[in-house]
Enzyme design. Structure first.
Site: not given
Ligand code: G3H
Ligand code: 13P
Ligand code: ZN
Length: 332
Positions: A93-94, A115, A191-192, A235, A278-279
């Site tokens: 990821d990223h 990214d 994000h977040g 995100g 999804i995180d």
């Protein structure tokens, strides 16, 4: 050097083809530890969903890259043991450099994200192309995700002061020049757990923040230019109010939390959006349960007694996502 096929993993190519034509999205869940991985695999086996296990460079630093890779191999066997073999992708990821992507590809990742979204366009093209050429020339084809447009907030080691939407007029050229297998775009997610500033939102009768809608017009314009091409949404946590309230009830501070409403993600999943990241929702679910146990059982000190309930809640959350939001249930 290890190929992902030796680990029993798959790349994203076939999964995305089916997801785009079937009108659903594959869940991409981040993991950093055993409990998160157990929850993901249990949920995806029970709902018969394919899954992308995402490892950020922060996760690599936290948990150790070798351990994470072996955990992904273990996840394949674990799914089998639970009674249903689901397709499992191990994805970086990223990724922020060619070297990091190369390292992951050589150590058994079946998919990587490069990214370069924060770079000038031509540099993003050059870097993404370089990663694609390396990934695609492996004996076992490794899939690559690129990104155009910048999401607000912190993307792992990459932080963006200002977001900007993907410009549809760039996508065709980017896809053609780089050879990417999928494209992450920016249409209003970030994000977040605080995806919008309160002043960008309205409030309902209970004072709950209502975010502005995603820019589906941009998504449609992109789809017109690259029909059927796999699109990725980062995100994409919904920041469930129940978890925010539970965390606050048990002493946490979660001011101005707001996510992407599930109906909008469902709508996106029916389009060419075939991977939804999804995180944060998982972090909220675990934190809520751990705080609850700590508050209700102050004498508890066995980690299994608070990580266990956190893991169970996480599994419930992911089953819900697969069934009701992404539509990936039953697609494995
Ligand atoms: O895009 C960011 C993901 O949520 C990963 O977060 O860098 O804190 O592991 P992390
Ligand atoms: P959230 O912070 O909305 O969960 O997004 C995660 C993500 O995009 C990981 O790449
Ligand atoms: Zn992301």
């Amino acid at each position: 050097m290890t190929s992902y096929k030796e680990l029993g993993l798959v790349n994203t190519v076939e999964l995305f083809k089916k997801a785009v034509s079937g009108g659903y999205a594959i869940p991409a869940y981040n993991f950093n530890n055993m409990e998160q991985l157990q929850a993901i695999i249990q949920a995806c086996v029970e709902t018969k969903s394919p899954v992308i296990l995402q490892v950020s460079s922060g996760a690599r630093k936290y948990a150790n890259q070798t351990l994470l890779r072996h955990m992904a191999r273990g996840a394949v066997e674990y799914a089998h043991e639970l009674g249903y073999d689901i397709p499992i992708v191990l994805h970086l990821d990223h990724g922020d450099s060619f070297e990091l992507c190369k390292d992951c590809i050589e150590s058994g990742f079946s998919s990587v994200m490069i990214d370069g979204s924060h770079l000038p366009y031509d540099e993003n093209v050059a870097l993404t192309k370089k990663v694609c050429e390396f990934a695609h020339s492996r004996k076992d084809y490794v899939s690559v995700e690129g990104e155009l447009g910048v999401l607000a907030g912190v993307e792992d080691d990459v932080s963006a002061e200002h977001s900007h939407y993907t410009q549809p007029e760039e996508v065709e050229d980017f896809v053609r020049k780089t050879g990417v297998d999928s494209l992450a775009i920016s249409i209003g997610t970030s994000h977040g757990r605080t995806k919008f500033k309160p002043e960008q939102c309205t409030r309902d009768a209970n004072g709950i923040l209502i975010p502005p809608p995603l820019r589906f017009d941009i998504l449609e314009e992109i789809e017109k230019r690259i029909p059927g091409f796999p699109i990725v949404l980062h995100g994409s946590s919904s920041v469930p109010i129940e978890y925010v309230k539970l965390i606050e009830k048990y002493g946490g501070s979660m001011k101005d939390s707001v996510g992407i409403p599930e109906e909008q993600l469902r709508r996106a999943a029916k389009s060419a959006v075939c991977k939804i990241n999804i995180d944060s929702d998982g972090r909220l679910a675990m934190t809520a349960m751990i705080r609850k146990v700590f508050a209700e059982k102050p004498d508890e000190f066995d980690p299994r007694k608070y990580l266990g309930p956190a893991r169970d809640e996480l599994k419930k959350l992911y089953m819900h996502k697969n069934i009701n939001v992404l539509g990936s249930a039953g697609k494995a």
